[in-house]
Design an enzyme around this catalytic site. Structure first.
Site, PDB file in Angstrom:
ATOM      1  N   GLU A 226      -1.841   8.649  43.995  1.00  0.00           N
ATOM      2  CA  GLU A 226      -2.773   7.708  44.617  1.00  0.00           C
ATOM      3  C   GLU A 226      -2.312   7.429  46.048  1.00  0.00           C
ATOM      4  OE1 GLU A 226      -3.987   4.232  42.330  1.00  0.00           O
ATOM      5  OE2 GLU A 226      -4.569   3.177  44.145  1.00  0.00           O
ATOM      6  N   ARG A 304      -2.478  -6.671  38.823  1.00  0.00           N
ATOM      7  CA  ARG A 304      -3.103  -6.231  37.570  1.00  0.00           C
ATOM      8  C   ARG A 304      -2.273  -6.665  36.359  1.00  0.00           C
ATOM      9  NH1 ARG A 304      -7.431  -3.232  35.688  1.00  0.00           N
ATOM     10  NH2 ARG A 304      -8.199  -2.429  37.663  1.00  0.00           N
ATOM     11  N   GLU A 706      -7.845   4.924  31.792  1.00  0.00           N
ATOM     12  CA  GLU A 706      -6.586   4.221  31.561  1.00  0.00           C
ATOM     13  C   GLU A 706      -6.494   3.408  30.269  1.00  0.00           C
ATOM     14  OE1 GLU A 706      -7.214   2.572  35.571  1.00  0.00           O
ATOM     15  OE2 GLU A 706      -5.034   2.647  35.722  1.00  0.00           O
TER      16      GLU A 706
HETATM   17  N1  MTE Z   1      -6.545  12.571  32.979  1.00  0.00           N
HETATM   18  C1  MTE Z   1      -6.000  13.726  33.385  1.00  0.00           C
HETATM   19  N2  MTE Z   1      -6.222  14.840  32.658  1.00  0.00           N
HETATM   20  N3  MTE Z   1      -5.219  13.808  34.502  1.00  0.00           N
HETATM   21  C2  MTE Z   1      -4.955  12.688  35.259  1.00  0.00           C
HETATM   22  O1  MTE Z   1      -4.258  12.771  36.267  1.00  0.00           O
HETATM   23  N4  MTE Z   1      -5.289  10.262  35.525  1.00  0.00           N
HETATM   24  C3  MTE Z   1      -5.553   8.998  34.832  1.00  0.00           C
HETATM   25  C4  MTE Z   1      -6.874   9.089  34.055  1.00  0.00           C
HETATM   26  N5  MTE Z   1      -6.916  10.289  33.270  1.00  0.00           N
HETATM   27  C5  MTE Z   1      -5.513  11.439  34.846  1.00  0.00           C
HETATM   28  C6  MTE Z   1      -6.337  11.443  33.693  1.00  0.00           C
HETATM   29  C7  MTE Z   1      -5.623   7.845  35.714  1.00  0.00           C
HETATM   30  S1  MTE Z   1      -4.195   7.103  36.178  1.00  0.00           S
HETATM   31  C8  MTE Z   1      -6.807   7.333  36.136  1.00  0.00           C
HETATM   32  S2  MTE Z   1      -6.883   5.945  37.100  1.00  0.00           S
HETATM   33  C9  MTE Z   1      -8.087   7.962  35.810  1.00  0.00           C
HETATM   34  O2  MTE Z   1      -7.930   9.118  35.003  1.00  0.00           O
HETATM   35  C10 MTE Z   1      -8.767   8.360  37.117  1.00  0.00           C
HETATM   36  O3  MTE Z   1      -9.952   9.022  36.920  1.00  0.00           O
HETATM   37  P1  MTE Z   1     -11.331   8.286  36.542  1.00  0.00           P
HETATM   38  O4  MTE Z   1     -11.435   7.109  37.464  1.00  0.00           O
HETATM   39  O5  MTE Z   1     -12.337   9.316  36.767  1.00  0.00           O
HETATM   40  O6  MTE Z   1     -11.198   7.854  35.119  1.00  0.00           O
HETATM   41  N1  HPA Z   2      -6.170   0.111  40.004  1.00  0.00           N
HETATM   42  C1  HPA Z   2      -5.725   1.297  40.404  1.00  0.00           C
HETATM   43  N2  HPA Z   2      -5.420   1.596  41.624  1.00  0.00           N
HETATM   44  C2  HPA Z   2      -5.579   0.643  42.543  1.00  0.00           C
HETATM   45  C3  HPA Z   2      -6.035  -0.627  42.209  1.00  0.00           C
HETATM   46  C4  HPA Z   2      -6.358  -0.901  40.857  1.00  0.00           C
HETATM   47  O1  HPA Z   2      -6.779  -2.008  40.478  1.00  0.00           O
HETATM   48  N3  HPA Z   2      -6.055  -1.347  43.324  1.00  0.00           N
HETATM   49  C5  HPA Z   2      -5.615  -0.547  44.303  1.00  0.00           C
HETATM   50  N4  HPA Z   2      -5.330   0.665  43.842  1.00  0.00           N
HETATM   51 MO1  MOS Z   3      -4.736   5.447  38.055  1.00  0.00          MO
HETATM   52  S1  MOS Z   3      -2.909   4.556  37.881  1.00  0.00           S
HETATM   53  O1  MOS Z   3      -5.486   4.014  38.737  1.00  0.00           O
HETATM   54  O2  MOS Z   3      -4.461   6.478  39.377  1.00  0.00           O
END
Ligand code: MTE
Ligand code: HPA
Ligand code: MOS
Length: 751
Positions: A226, A304, A706
């Site tokens: 991130e 959070r 998550e």
């Molecule tokens: N799934 C896979 N296969 N690889 C990833 O890196 N990241 C996770 C989750 N699932 C991840 C994953 C995290 S930390 C987050 S915040 C969300 O996917 C981000 O994607 P989304 O917002 O589309 O759910």
């Molecule tokens: N979640 C994940 N990533 C973030 C957030 C959050 O709430 N705020 C800033 N980066």
């Molecule tokens: Mo997920 S920890 O918000 O990239």
């Protein structure tokens, strides 16, 4: 619809940064990092390294034309150290050579003298010394002081959870190429293309429009990319700015493990007050977050934690405080759940502690305090469309929890060496970036004149299959076959000013932007089709690659309408913008309505512990999960399974270890154990909760990335349950991960 990447992935044809065919004059970068966790740099000698044949230049902070500052939230992190170092692995210099192996050879020849300063590795030590990243944050509800005096039982305790290594299969990396007029194009493995663009521009001292970031896809991010994909791209860009040659920099696993931050370890103390009927009336908690040597995303992660300090329960009196403690470890960062899991582990610890003291089953206290409609969270949001009790009840009924309890009791009566344990774990996870202003996204859709469609969004594909969802939304809204739609790379020149793909909100934010853009296009095409068919616009719709009139298929094809629109000079491109409505938060009062909605669920975990060895196997995890109205159940169930495995890993076997000098000891895959196919529960049952969905979720399909990680917390308490069955004198401790070593010690403690 299946994941659009599966075919390419299985055949090894999908492209990642390292697969890009490089230009002939490409150079390779490597970081020289601090061998000491804290100290003043007295002297560095680069002479021998610089003389190695094939070394082009060694870059330091002196070569920076803009600011030596990469901090995202707070300006407290240099790209390259100047006079002081604050963690082992902190970048000091960047060697650029004609090959990676030459750069490596040169690195070994750099000598450094550092006057060592005291090293802090734990949050507690940092608190004692008053070493903080920023001011503490605190959420309050009701009056805990008064409430505790009215409680029948009050218990105090402490809880520790350790860090976690992201272990994305693809390590951090980038490829930076000089374009004309001083512009630079960087392909980066980042969740936050705009973050990379912005910081590169800042450090190079150039305007953002000179920097183009392109992201094909990530071999996993999990939060680790991130903000922490940025420095490597900035380093390569500095080198490109000076050398006018392409620079590639892919971290090897060892460097990646040593130099990057991880999930934040937390040391916490709690006080919980209950009435005779097991209602939690008051909860007081202090979280000490081990933030590492710079802020990175720690303040947001900390926030959070407070949002999730009461998990899926209603507690009328809450007093919570979090301190982001500055230590001499690599800056810790986002990791799936983003501080939520750490917060939830503490309330679950407090409940387990109270249950032990009262001699009741933990699940009785959990059940007595589940959230209901209209309950207030400590941050002022009123819970609506609450599914906490529905998930809990359905889990217990559908999976026959009472029967499982009896089976476990019988098993434990008949076995002495093997003991089984059970736990229930409810979750409630808030969806939206906690920072309201980040909750917006854009999409750019082109309909080409042959009827095929190209989609660009701010979403980064990292394995979570967001691209498949974007494609589904496009095809659905335009009424065309998915094969007509192509997902483009994520590129800052097509979609600008993006929030990172994070907070599980990527599909909601970008999907709604796609929806808006497609709807605008359909409106224009409807007009064209209506004229072509000489009917009213109101009765036209697009489906199955055809125009429908009054829901009856006409002879008019999608392609014909597009062709006609083109000849009438109708715009076939559209930019959609979406900003989450309703949400707001006032940081001065620490109250508001920060989340679009919550995701709920409940998991049963069953484990068998080998009481001679301290080893354990998870027999089953049975989950009822609130997907809303899932737009792609296959993908969403995959997310639940993956998150669960990662959550169980965090709680059980993944053990980050630093020594007192701040050196990472778990710095290889032989000393850091991640879950593999053998450690995954033998049985994973996932039942979607039947609901009408939530209108704030895209197509009523809730965010899923998550929340399910926190089902893994159930693994800790299932093991604890089994240990109790073996050792009647065991006094529950809350110190994750529950490694086999710790299980063994617990089995025989005071026995
Ligand atoms: N799934 C896979 N296969 N690889 C990833 O890196 N990241 C996770 C989750 N699932 C991840 C994953 C995290 S930390 C987050 S915040 C969300 O996917 C981000 O994607 P989304 O917002 O589309 O759910
Ligand atoms: N979640 C994940 N990533 C973030 C957030 C959050 O709430 N705020 C800033 N980066
Ligand atoms: Mo997920 S920890 O918000 O990239």
């Amino acid at each position: 619809m299946r994941n659009i990447d599966s075919y390419g992935h299985v055949r090894g044809e999908s492209l990642f940064v390292d697969d890009i065919i490089v230009r002939q004059d490409t150079l390779y970068g490597l970081t020289f990092d601090s061998p000491i966790a804290h100290g003043k740099i007295k002297n560095i000698n680069y002479d021998k390294a610089a003389q190695v044949d094939g070394v082009i230049k060694i870059f330091t902070h002196k070569d920076i034309n803009g600011e030596n500052q990469i901090g995202g939230i707070l300006p407290d992190e240099p790209l390259w150290a100047e006079d002081e170092v604050h963690f082992m692995g902190q970048p000091i210099a960047f060697i650029v050579a004609i090959s990676e192996s030459i750069a490596k050879k040169a690195r070994a020849l750099i000598t450094i003298e550092i006057d060592e300063l005291p090293v802090i590795t734990t949050a507690k030590e940092a608190k004692e010394k008053g070493s903080y990243i920023n001011a503490p944050r605190s959420f309050m509800l009701g009056d805990t002081e008064k409430a505790f005096t009215n409680c029948d039982y009050v218990f105090e305790g402490e809880s520790f959870s350790n860090g976690q290594e992201h272990l994305y299969l693809e390590t951090q990396g980038c490829y930076a190429v000089p374009m004309e007029n001083g512009n630079i194009k960087i392909t980066s493995s980042t969740q936050g293309p705009t973050a990379v663009q912005k910081i590169v521009a800042r450090v190079l001292g150039v305007a953002m429009h000179t920097i183009e970031i392109d992201v094909i896809r990530l071999g996993g991010g999990f939060g680790g990319k991130e903000d922490q994909a940025t420095p490597w791209a900035v380093m390569a860009a500095v080198a490109v700015q000076h050398l006018k040659k392409p620079v590639k920099y892919i971290l090897n696993r060892h460097d990646d493990l040593r130099m990057t931050g991880k999930r934040h370890p937390y040391e916490s103390t709690f006080k919980i007050g209950l009435t005779k009927d097991l209602k939690i009336k008051a909860f007081d908690v202090e979280f000490l977050q081990n933030s590492g040597a710079a802020a990175d995303l720690s303040p947001a992660v900390a926030e959070r934690t407070l949002f999730h300090a009461t998990n899926s329960y209603f507690i009328p009196n809450v007093s919570s405080i979090i301190r982001s403690c500055k230590t001499n470890l690599p800056p810790n960062t986002a990791f799936r759940g983003f501080g939520g899991p750490q917060g939830m582990f503490v309330i679950e610890s407090a409940i387990a502690h109270a249950a032990y003291k009262l001699g009741v089953d933990k699940s009785e206290i959990q059940e007595a305090n589940l959230l209901t409609e209209g309950d207030e969270f400590s941050y002022g949001q009123i819970a609506t469309q609450v599914e906490a009790k529905a998930c809990w009840r359905m889990t217990k009924e559908a999976f026959q929890f009472d029967k499982l309890q009896k089976e476990v009791a019988l098993f434990n009566k008949e076995n002495t060496v093997l003991k089984k344990g059970l736990s229930l774990m409810p979750i409630a996870f808030g969806i939206s970036f906690t920072n309201t202003q980040m909750n917006h996204a854009r999409a750019l859709i082109h309909i080409y004149q042959d009827g095929s469609v190209g989609v660009s969004t701010g979403a980064v594909e990292m394995g979570q299959s967001v691209n498949t969802k974007m494609l589904q939304i496009t095809a659905n809204t335009l009424g065309i076959h998915p094969s007509k739609v192509k997902l483009e790379t994520t590129n800052t020149t097509r979609v600008a000013n993006t929030s990172p793909s994070a907070a599980s909100s990527t599909a909601d934010l970008n999907g709604n932007a796609v929806l808006k853009a497609c709807s605008a296009l359909i409106k224009r095409l409807t007009k064209v089709a209506a004229t072509m068919l000489s009917v009213e616009e109101e009765i036209i719709s697009f489906k199955d690659d055809k125009v429908f009139v009054n829901n009856n298929k006409s002879d008019l094809f999608w392609e014909k309408v597009v062709e006609q629109a083109m000849s009438q000079r109708v715009a076939l491109s559209e930019n959609g913008h979406y900003a989450t409505p309703v949400i707001h938060f006032d940081k001065t009062k620490e109250k508001g309505h920060p989340f679009a909605y919550h995701v709920y669920g409940t998991a049963i975990t069953m484990v068998t512990v080998d009481c001679l060895r301290g080893t354990y196997k998870f027999d089953a995890v049975k989950i009822v999960h609130d997907f809303g109205k899932s737009m792609n159940l296959g993908i969403d169930i995959g997310q639940v399974e993956g998150a669960l495995a990662q959550g169980i890993g965090w709680m059980t076997m993944e053990e980050i270890a630093f020594n007192e000098k701040g050196k990472l000891l778990s710095n290889t895959l032989s000393s850091y154990k991640v879950p593999d196919i053998f450690s995954v529960p033998k049985e994973i049952d996932i039942i979607p909760l039947e609901t009408l969905g939530n209108h704030m979720a895209v197509l009523k399909s809730k965010a899923v990335g998550e929340p399910p990680l926190m089902y893994g917390i159930g693994a800790y308490f299932a093991i604890q349950d089994a240990v109790k069955a073996f050792n009647k004198n065991y006094q529950p401790k809350f110190h994750a991960p529950f490694t086999p070593e710790k299980v063994l010690m617990s089995l025989y403690a005071d026995k």
